[in-house]
Design a protein around this motif. Structure first.
Motif, PDB file in Angstrom:
ATOM      1  N   ILE A   1       0.842  -1.200   0.000  1.00 33.02           N
ATOM      2  CA  ILE A   1       0.000   0.000   0.000  1.00 33.02           C
ATOM      3  C   ILE A   1       0.879   1.252   0.000  1.00 33.02           C
ATOM      4  O   ILE A   1       0.646   2.184  -0.779  1.00 33.02           O
ATOM      5  CB  ILE A   1      -0.964  -0.005   1.217  1.00 33.02           C
ATOM      6  CG1 ILE A   1      -2.001  -1.123   1.047  1.00 33.02           C
ATOM      7  CG2 ILE A   1      -1.660   1.349   1.362  1.00 33.02           C
ATOM      8  CD1 ILE A   1      -2.948  -1.304   2.222  1.00 33.02           C
TER       9      ILE A   1
ATOM     10  N   CYS B   1      -8.141  -1.840   1.673  1.00 32.97           N
ATOM     11  CA  CYS B   1      -7.508  -2.895   0.873  1.00 32.97           C
ATOM     12  C   CYS B   1      -7.096  -4.035   1.794  1.00 32.97           C
ATOM     13  O   CYS B   1      -6.390  -3.817   2.776  1.00 32.97           O
ATOM     14  CB  CYS B   1      -6.261  -2.361   0.184  1.00 32.97           C
ATOM     15  SG  CYS B   1      -6.564  -0.894  -0.805  1.00 32.97           S
TER      16      CYS B   1
ATOM     17  N   LEU C   1      -2.732  -2.275  -6.891  1.00 33.73           N
ATOM     18  CA  LEU C   1      -3.253  -1.335  -5.897  1.00 33.73           C
ATOM     19  C   LEU C   1      -3.256   0.081  -6.463  1.00 33.73           C
ATOM     20  O   LEU C   1      -4.196   0.852  -6.242  1.00 33.73           O
ATOM     21  CB  LEU C   1      -2.408  -1.376  -4.619  1.00 33.73           C
ATOM     22  CG  LEU C   1      -2.638  -2.542  -3.670  1.00 33.73           C
ATOM     23  CD1 LEU C   1      -1.680  -2.450  -2.499  1.00 33.73           C
ATOM     24  CD2 LEU C   1      -4.084  -2.569  -3.180  1.00 33.73           C
TER      25      LEU C   1
ATOM     26  N   PHE D   1      -0.744  -8.541  -2.480  1.00 32.52           N
ATOM     27  CA  PHE D   1      -1.097  -7.565  -3.506  1.00 32.52           C
ATOM     28  C   PHE D   1       0.112  -7.321  -4.396  1.00 32.52           C
ATOM     29  O   PHE D   1       1.256  -7.539  -3.989  1.00 32.52           O
ATOM     30  CB  PHE D   1      -1.443  -6.214  -2.845  1.00 32.52           C
ATOM     31  CG  PHE D   1      -2.822  -6.167  -2.253  1.00 32.52           C
ATOM     32  CD1 PHE D   1      -3.932  -6.467  -3.020  1.00 32.52           C
ATOM     33  CD2 PHE D   1      -2.996  -5.794  -0.928  1.00 32.52           C
ATOM     34  CE1 PHE D   1      -5.216  -6.406  -2.471  1.00 32.52           C
ATOM     35  CE2 PHE D   1      -4.260  -5.729  -0.370  1.00 32.52           C
ATOM     36  CZ  PHE D   1      -5.372  -6.035  -1.146  1.00 32.52           C
TER      37      PHE D   1
ATOM     38  N   TYR E   1     -11.097  -2.943  -1.746  1.00 33.66           N
ATOM     39  CA  TYR E   1     -10.309  -3.654  -2.750  1.00 33.66           C
ATOM     40  C   TYR E   1      -9.805  -4.932  -2.100  1.00 33.66           C
ATOM     41  O   TYR E   1      -9.043  -4.885  -1.147  1.00 33.66           O
ATOM     42  CB  TYR E   1      -9.145  -2.804  -3.277  1.00 33.66           C
ATOM     43  CG  TYR E   1      -8.446  -3.498  -4.423  1.00 33.66           C
ATOM     44  CD1 TYR E   1      -9.055  -3.568  -5.679  1.00 33.66           C
ATOM     45  CD2 TYR E   1      -7.227  -4.131  -4.240  1.00 33.66           C
ATOM     46  CE1 TYR E   1      -8.448  -4.245  -6.720  1.00 33.66           C
ATOM     47  CE2 TYR E   1      -6.608  -4.802  -5.269  1.00 33.66           C
ATOM     48  CZ  TYR E   1      -7.222  -4.862  -6.516  1.00 33.66           C
ATOM     49  OH  TYR E   1      -6.633  -5.543  -7.555  1.00 33.66           O
ATOM     50  N   ASN E   2     -10.288  -6.067  -2.574  1.00 31.77           N
ATOM     51  CA  ASN E   2      -9.964  -7.344  -1.954  1.00 31.77           C
ATOM     52  C   ASN E   2      -9.312  -8.303  -2.938  1.00 31.77           C
ATOM     53  O   ASN E   2      -9.589  -8.257  -4.134  1.00 31.77           O
ATOM     54  CB  ASN E   2     -11.244  -8.004  -1.404  1.00 31.77           C
ATOM     55  CG  ASN E   2     -11.945  -7.095  -0.414  1.00 31.77           C
ATOM     56  OD1 ASN E   2     -13.029  -6.587  -0.670  1.00 31.77           O
ATOM     57  ND2 ASN E   2     -11.294  -6.852   0.692  1.00 31.77           N
TER      58      ASN E   2
END
Lengths: 610, 339
Positions: free
Chosen positions: A524, A566, A602, A597, A589-590
């Motif tokens: 992230i 997320c 992302l 991720f 957001y999964n």
């Protein structure tokens, strides 16, 4: 020949092969060498659940991804600059993660008809995978290793085990790494115990290095300069090792012995293995007969005055539910570490996920809240484990610390703290008093009860799973029950005042706040930084404390128009956050693929949410 | 003389077992032997911890004025193990029923025995689930009619003694709830034994399984239907003390002294300290009508205890270790400095 030397900011390399090919070791050595060199670093081992899956098949591919940078890096990287594939299956399993400019180094000898067939190729594998435009270095690694070691006196099996060292030698040349670190490692590993293995291993890694230097197939070499890191002493650490060490550190700081009762389970086992080493640091470990005995021996040890711990993964946490309720009810300090893996049930044991959050928050009968925390990077696991123990001991409660397979196995450089800088831990031992001890009398501020350990004269008392009064007397009184339920809940809620505030990375007001928890931190942060660089109005906030949430959570959320949550599950934290802080516009957001991720995906999700 | 009397071990809680319950006498025996246990071990009473699971007998810790832990169903053995391993100086007693120890907690039970953790397990065997009001237990006899087996059970019971000896237990003793003196005798022997001591108390449940052990516990039958085994004593029993146990080939045989040419010299002498687990197993499994039920200490052999071995290993590793603190641990091995 002369190779062009290219300076690179960061490079992602994946070493992949059969589970017996030694790729975990090769990757770890390359990573450690880079760490010592001073690069920013993150690693991610990815291996099958089977110890030796059918040889040469895609399901048996074991990989180790290394991301090095001339700046601090916080993810193992989305796509690879170089893939080392020891067989066709390893190529097939990893073809999708190649950059367009990637270098692919394969062991040509493994690409025979049998090998191609096992991996399910019917024609040229590079064409079939649409990667024939990449730079392919096809080297007869098996034959070259055999040639290198023909006079070593080693048998064929031992010679073939050295192929990974030949490959490592080649990688060292391509990335401009001198071999001294590897020599040092080999001397330490073989010097005393197996001196006959030292010279052949040194020779084969050197021959690999020289071979790469000699062939024309290697067009360029790459230099990744050391990163500018904060001054200090560093080491490389995995998440599971950091949890073990954090717990040992907390026990030392609290002046207590450490007891760990656990049952082996992937991917948490290495915490127990690590703790089992340090009997010299006042640590007792028990490999119990099952998960339930793991937590129950720990609860017994806690009653007897130890810092007690049990370590597990999702299915084990399910088995521990009832005993966790006992720890809630008896208000004994206990740390439960859940290194999450893909579920439900046995799921995908070696794959990472964040789907045990609901279980950690709610997975017990009755009203039984307990603090839930999450570690956000391999190195952060140390601090998180230390804090979990501190909270357990000072607030007299079981604490669940959520980690993830990705963090447990992954590693990164860690600036070694000094114990004198770690916060004090003051267990709530019962104060001397006149008259009888009331086990469930509470501190006026924290509502924590006191801990009176067997052996202490005059404090004899009984605890148990049945509801009791403050004095410890059994009670079915309806009003008493409601009072005790609310006090236990309030005790956990009041922790919010004792934990750090939620930090915002970026402006505290804006259009979009990207929220995460646990091991998604690096991805992230990388994604948000890259989108913000393009001028987007986006900030991020990462939750290390989940129950309770930090006191300033509402204030942070209120600063943004939208909140993008997320996580690597179906939206468990998003649901939880919305239930605690309604009235905001949440988007999710999964990803539930047993994989981390990608910073790139992302980035796309963030841009879409803006 | 001990500094304590049985009153020091009685808590102020009202005992809430049914009138006539077999558990009373076991509780009384425990409270009566603990002063002597403290004296023998040279410990203060605050070193005594009583752990239990769930069930009628598991209420016992509340009635003891000691540190106590009334835990969850089946897990008493695991919790007691944790207490003892964390602090081997504690004197740990466990109260569990046949359901707690042998059904839901069977796994912990056999593994504690395998490890030989130094805890004293009081197994209250009334062959029924009393607290849930009358369902069959893993020790209910084949065909037992209970609320969950209205037509009789179709499963074989466990013999706790066989289970303990099968797991290579180092101590197994048995007593009858009505025999307070024998309860005390085996408890003291259990206390002196280093390792997992399992005491099976055959207890009556007046409400749901009244007469659970009547065939051996009633006054008129007890002498003929039980035999109290004691180290070094001949295995003689019976109201007239004329019956005995003999070895006949590979099997045991009940004989009458003075009949068929059998003399006292033919009668077996009990040796609980021998490692002849086969003979002890046969003794533990004796039952009527052919045999008397064996009471007393059936097996009591020395073997290293888990908790001591753990401590010794910690000690020997520490003596040799170069790392003595967390600071030294964190800076050990491969580290580098960023200047």
């Amino acid at each position: 020949m002369q190779h062009k030397v290219i300076d690179a900011d960061d490079v992602v390399i994946k070493f992949a092969g059969d589970s017996g090919d030694g790729m975990q070791l090769t990757g770890a050595l390359f990573a450690n060498m880079s760490a010592v060199y001073g690069n920013g670093l993150a690693t991610f081992p990815d291996y099958p659940a089977e110890i030796r899956a059918p040889k040469g098949t895609v399901s048996g591919v074991s990989g180790f991804q290394v991301h090095i940078g001339s700046h601090p890096v916080c993810t193992p990287g989305d796509y690879c600059d170089m893939l080392v594939a020891m067989n066709p299956a390893a190529l097939k399993a990893n073809a999708k993660c190649l950059k367009r400019t990637a270098l692919v180094l394969v062991n040509e000898d493994a690409f025979d008809d049998a090998g191609l067939e096992k991996a399910g190729f019917t024609r040229n594998p590079f064409e079939e995978l649409h990667i024939d435009d990449r730079t392919i270095i096809s080297a007869p690694i098996t034959k070259l290793t055999e040639e290198s070691l023909k006079d070593s006196g080693l048998d064929t099996v031992s010679v073939h085990k050295c192929r990974n060292m030949f490959t490592l030698g080649m990688a060292c040349f391509i990335y401009g790494r001198p071999l001294e670190y590897i020599y040092g490692y080999l001397e330490k590993k073989f010097g005393r115990k197996h001196p006959e293995m030292l010279a052949p291993n040194k020779k084969v890694v050197t021959d690999g290095f020289n071979y790469a230097a000699a062939i024309q197939a290697v067009p360029n070499t790459y230099m990744v300069a050391p990163a500018e890191l904060e001054k200090g002493l560093y080491r490389s650490i995995t998440g599971n090792q950091a949890i073990a060490w954090g717990l040992i550190a907390a026990a030392e700081k609290a002046g207590l012995p450490l007891f760990c009762g656990s049952y082996p389970i992937t991917p948490a086992t290495t915490i127990l293995e690590e703790l089992a080493i340090y009997k010299n640091l006042n640590v007792k470990t028990m490999q119990t007969e099952d998960e339930i005995a793991g937590i129950c021996t720990a609860i017994g040890a806690s009653f007897a005055g130890s810092l007690a711990v049990t370590t597990t993964s999702g299915p084990g946490l399910s088995l521990k539910s009832e005993a966790l309720g006992l720890a809630v009810m008896t208000e004994l300090p206990l740390v439960v570490v859940d290194v999450q893996r893909a579920g439900p049930c046995t799921g995908m044991p070696t794959k990472t996920e964040q789907a045990d959050l609901d279980e950690a928050l709610y997975g017990r009968n009755g009203e039984s809240p307990l603090p839930v925390m999450a570690a956000h990077s391999p190195a952060h696991c140390f601090e998180a484990a230390f804090m979990a123990a501190k909270i357990a001991l000072e607030h007299m409660t079981p604490v669940i610390l959520l980690s993830e397979g990705f963090l447990g196995n992954g590693s990164e450089p860690w600036k070694i703290p000094s114990m004198k800088d770690c916060p004090d831990i003051k267990p709530r031992f019962a104060a001397e008093r006149e008259g009888a001890f009331s086990p469930f009398e509470r501190d006026a501020d924290t509502l924590a009860r006191e801990w009176a350990v067997p052996g202490r004269k005059g404090f004899e008392h009984r605890v148990g799973g049945l509801e009791k009064t403050h004095c410890g007397v059994l009670s079915n009184d309806p009003v008493n029950h409601e009072l005790m339920v609310s006090e236990r809940a309030e005790k956990v809620a009041r922790l919010a005042a004792c934990i750090p505030a939620l930090k915002v990375d970026g402006p505290s007001h804006g259009r979009l706040l990207v929220v995460g928890w646990g091991g998604t931190y690096g991805h992230i942060a990388t994604a948000v930084a890259s989108v913000r660089e393009k001028g987007a109005d986006v900030s991020s906030a990462h939750f290390d404390f989940i129950n309770p949430l930090p006191e300033n959570t509402e204030e942070v959320l209120s600063g943004f128009g939208r909140i993008l949550v997320c996580e690597l599950n179906g939206g468990q934290f998003a649901d939880y956050l919305r239930s605690r802080h309604p009235g905001h516009e949440y988007i999710r957001y999964n990803k539930i693929q047993g994989q981390t991720f990608l910073a790139a995906e992302l980035g796309d999700a963030i841009e879409k949410a803006l | 003389m001990s500094q304590y009397t049985f009153k020091d071990f009685k808590s102020d809680q009202e005992v809430r077992w049914c009138p006539g319950c077999g558990d009373y006498s076991v509780l009384a025996a425990l409270q009566r032997i603990l002063p002597k246990v403290c004296e023998e071990k040279g410990i203060e009473k605050e070193k005594v911890v009583v752990v239990s699971g769930i069930g009628c007998s598991s209420r016992l810790p509340y009635y003891m004025n000691t540190y106590g832990f009334h835990s969850i169903h089946g897990r008493a053995t695991a919790i007691a193990t944790g207490v003892k391993v964390a602090n081997p100086e504690l004197c740990v007693w466990q109260a569990s029923g046949d359901g707690d120890a042998l059904a839901i907690g069977g796994n912990h039970f056999i593994h504690a025995i395998r490890r030989n953790v130094d805890i004293n397990i009081m197994l209250f065997n009334n062959r029924i689930y009393g607290m849930t009001k009358g369902q069959y237990s893993p020790t209910s006899k084949f065909g037992a009619i209970t609320k969950t087996s209205p037509y009789g059970t179709v499963e074989n019971p466990f013999e706790p003694g066989s289970l303990v000896l099968g797991a290579k237990g180092t101590f197994f003793a048995r007593s009858l709830d009505v025999d307070l003196a024998l309860n005390e005798e085996i408890m003291l022997a259990a206390s002196r034994h280093e390792g997992t001591s399992v005491m099976e108390f055959l207890t009556n449940c007046v409400i749901f399984n009244n007469g659970a052990h009547a065939e051996i516990s009633s006054r008129e039958h007890r002498a003929d239907h039980t035999i109290v085994l004691r180290a070094g004593e001949k295995m003689i029993f019976g109201a007239e003390r004329n019956r005995g146990i003999m070895l006949d080939g590979w099997k045991l045989r009940t004989v009458t002294i003075g009949e068929d040419g059998v003399g006292e010299d033919d009668i077996l002498v009990h040796d609980p300290h021998s490692d002849n687990i086969g003979l002890q197993m046969m003794l533990a499994e004796m039952k009527g009508p052919e045999f008397p039920v064996a009471l007393g200490v059936i097996r009591d052999v020395a073997s290293p205890t888990y908790d001591k071995c753990v401590c010794e290993q910690c000690g020997s590793v520490t003596a040799k270790a170069s790392i003595r603190s967390v600071d030294e641990l964190l800076t050990s091995g491969s580290v580098w400095e960023v200047k």
